[in-house]
Design a protein around this motif. Structure first.
Motif: not given
Length: 117
Positions: A1-10, A106-117
């Motif tokens: 089963e293909v799995q892609l796991v993202e991390s590192g967002g913030g 196919s893609w992973g669950q995603g990782t959130h990136v928020t850029v603030s001013s």
């Protein structure tokens, strides 16, 4: 089963940097291309970087050229997305995806990136 796991967002201030990681499993890592796309709230998905199936070039979205860099570590089955000089408009959920520029399959669950001013 293909799995892609993202991390590192913030959460990061504009002008800052983040490095996203994508650990792949379930297939022979070097046999397939992996790229990244993102989706901002209320907006359509857009490609960030991909590898051309025809000639193997790495293709970056114009708005991230010179700021984002994709790299891979075959020994770790991991693809990285180094993001520098982040802008407010880079805020999105980032996904790594299997496939070349023509289509992601196919893609992973995603990782959130928020850029603030």
């Amino acid at each position: 089963e293909v799995q892609l796991v993202e991390s590192g967002g913030g959460l990061v201030q504009a002008g800052g940097s983040l490095r996203l990681s994508c650990v792949a499993s379930g297939f022979t890592f070097g046999d397939f291309h992996i790229g990244w796309f993102r989706q901002a709230p209320g907006k359509e998905r857009e490609g960030v970087v991909c590898i051309s199936s025809s000639d193997g070039r790495i293709v970056y979205r114009d708005s991230v050229k010179g700021r984002f860099t994709m790299a891979s570590d075959n020994a770790k089955n991991t693809v990285y997305l180094e993001m520098n000089s982040l802008k407010l408009e880079d805020t999105a959920v980032y996904y790594c995806a299997l496939g070349g520029c023509s289509s992601f399959v196919s893609w992973g669950q995603g990782t959130h990136v928020t850029v603030s001013s």
